[in-house]
Scaffold this motif. Structure first.
Motif, PDB file in Angstrom:
ATOM      1  N   ARG A 183      -4.052   0.428  -2.394  1.00 34.59           N
ATOM      2  CA  ARG A 183      -3.517  -0.884  -2.057  1.00 34.59           C
ATOM      3  C   ARG A 183      -3.329  -1.680  -3.341  1.00 34.59           C
ATOM      4  N   GLY A 185      -2.325   4.397   3.061  1.00 39.21           N
ATOM      5  CA  GLY A 185      -3.210   3.251   2.955  1.00 39.21           C
ATOM      6  C   GLY A 185      -4.406   3.424   2.035  1.00 39.21           C
ATOM      7  N   ARG A 229      -2.168  -5.757  -4.899  1.00 36.44           N
ATOM      8  CA  ARG A 229      -1.863  -7.168  -4.621  1.00 36.44           C
ATOM      9  C   ARG A 229      -1.651  -7.885  -5.937  1.00 36.44           C
ATOM     10  N   SER A 284       0.844  -1.187   0.000  1.00 39.33           N
ATOM     11  CA  SER A 284       0.000   0.000   0.000  1.00 39.33           C
ATOM     12  C   SER A 284       0.879   1.236   0.000  1.00 39.33           C
TER      13      SER A 284
END
Length: 88
Positions: free
Chosen positions: A14, A11, A16, A7
């Motif tokens: 983010r 925050g 992935r 992140s």
């Protein structure tokens, strides 16, 4: 399946991706040297394997004739570098 998860500093953004979808690249271009004071190590992955959350907080700017870079509009964290469509 193991994932790489990260992140920005605040925050709001983010990211992935599967851990086997990325490789490490050490870029020595003058653009990276200017931004980081030296070469820069980054993860390289196919866009289709990367999942972003909070994309509305990412601001993109053209950093060279071939690439653009993204950063978090809130905290300024550098997030990504990508080829501009139509180039390589």
């Amino acid at each position: 399946m193991n994932e790489l998860v990260g992140s920005c500093h605040c925050g709001r953004v983010r990211v992935r991706m599967p851990d086997d979808s990325a490789g490490i690249v050490a870029c020595h271009c003058t653009d990276c040297q200017k931004l980081h004071g030296n070469y820069f190590a980054l993860l390289a992955a196919d866009r289709s394997t990367v999942q972003w959350e909070g994309e509305d907080h990412i601001r993109w700017y053209r950093s060279s004739s071939e690439n653009e870079r993204g950063f978090c509009a809130e905290c300024g964290s550098r997030l990504a570098k990508r080829p501009i469509e139509g180039t390589r």
